[in-house]
Enzyme design. Sequence first.
Site: not given
Length: 283
Positions: A65, A108, A194-195, A233
Amino acid sequence: MAGAVRTRVAVVTGGNKGIGFEVVKSLCRLFPGDVLLTARNESLGRAAVASLEQTGLKPQFFQLDITDQTSIASLAAHLSHKYGGLDVLVNNAGIMFGRSSTATFEEQVKATMKVNFWANLNVCKTFFPLLHPHSRVVNVSSMLGSTALNKCAKDIKTRITAPDITLDELENLMKQFETDVSSGTYSQAWPETAYGVSKIGMTTMSLIQQRVLDREGKTDVVVNACCPGWCRTDMGGQKAISSAEEGADTIVYLATLPPEVMSPRGQLVTRRKIKPWTKGSVL
């Protein structure tokens, strides 16, 4: 008597599905050593390993993780004890909120930055001291980072693309983004993605890392960022133009670059081609 030949090892984060799974599959065929498929969810990770074993491939599983420093340290200890270090690191794990998400932009940002930037940075800080000579590191980023960078305020874009930006400065900029979002003032300086901003961090981090490694005189340790493209994906959706296997191609190419390679080195790469990430030439 000559010493025993050291077993090389490659680690792929987020390897149980999608692009990460395809990277593991290809490395099992191309990389001369052990390939560790890591995943946060142990049952999903072991199922992914089992499915590859059915095709004759032999990846190994290790639970990881990347948001948990104890988990990161556990894998580092395993790599140090069993292999004496690390030869290939593919930082593939990441998240992206879909358009249908009901989370606030601040929520986010906190979640995305935690995984895509801070967790991957922590993985690098822990694993880089383990890198053997001739190691390869691939940080999976996105051209959406380039798009986001062009929407940043001029002073921020100038600082991010400065050839002498330090990791401390980058970390402060990423903290500033989160703070500006929390205070509601981000629109004056940052794009509402955010990404995209997390991938600004991922790409810039990679360029800085190569500079630092070269300055420290590390033997042929190469770091690159890459964009796998828009792939079919869970993250990219089924309307994407490329398959997960096609998305994995550039990552595997960078992970298996030959010894003493001079280029790409500390670059952003997509479809095996270098893309500019400097002031005045950012896409």
